[in-house]
Write an enzyme that holds these catalytic residues in place. Structure first.
Site, PDB file in Angstrom:
ATOM      1  CG  MET A   1      -1.567   1.299   1.514  1.00 46.28           C
ATOM      2  SD  MET A   1      -2.459   1.342   3.069  1.00 46.28           S
ATOM      3  CE  MET A   1      -1.241   2.032   4.138  1.00 46.28           C
ATOM      4  N   PRO A   2       1.067   1.883  -1.135  1.00 43.74           N
ATOM      5  CG  PRO A   2       1.720   2.194  -3.349  1.00 43.74           C
ATOM      6  CD  PRO A   2       0.782   1.415  -2.488  1.00 43.74           C
ATOM      7  CG  LEU A   3       0.655   7.023   3.502  1.00 46.57           C
ATOM      8  CD1 LEU A   3      -0.795   7.387   3.210  1.00 46.57           C
ATOM      9  CD2 LEU A   3       0.820   6.642   4.967  1.00 46.57           C
TER      10      LEU A   3
END
Length: 61
Positions: A1-3
Site C-alpha cells: 500500500m503506497p502512502l
C-alpha cells in the site's frame, strides 16, 4: 500500500485537488505496479501565513 503525503499551500479549488490526486494515483500505480485502489494520498494544506520561502511568508508575496 503506497502512502503519499503532499504538502501544499492552501488555495486550490476542489477540482484542482481532484485532478492532482487522480494524476498522482495513476503515476504511483503505474510505476509501483499496484492497483489504484491501493494508493493512499494525504493532502496537507497550509495557510499562506504558515509557510515561508527565503524568509518571506507566502502571504506576503
Amino acid at each position: 500500500m503506497p502512502l503519499v503525503h503532499i504538502d501544499l499551500v492552501a488555495g486550490r479549488t476542489p477540482e484542482q485537488l481532484k485532478g492532482l490526486v487522480k494524476d498522482v494515483t495513476a503515476a504511483i500505480a503505474k510505476n509501483a505496479v499496484v492497483p489504484e485502489e491501493r494508493v493512499h494520498i494525504v493532502l496537507n494544506e497550509m495557510q499562506p501565513d504558515h509557510y515561508s520561502v527565503g524568509g518571506v511568508l507566502k502571504s506576503d508575496q
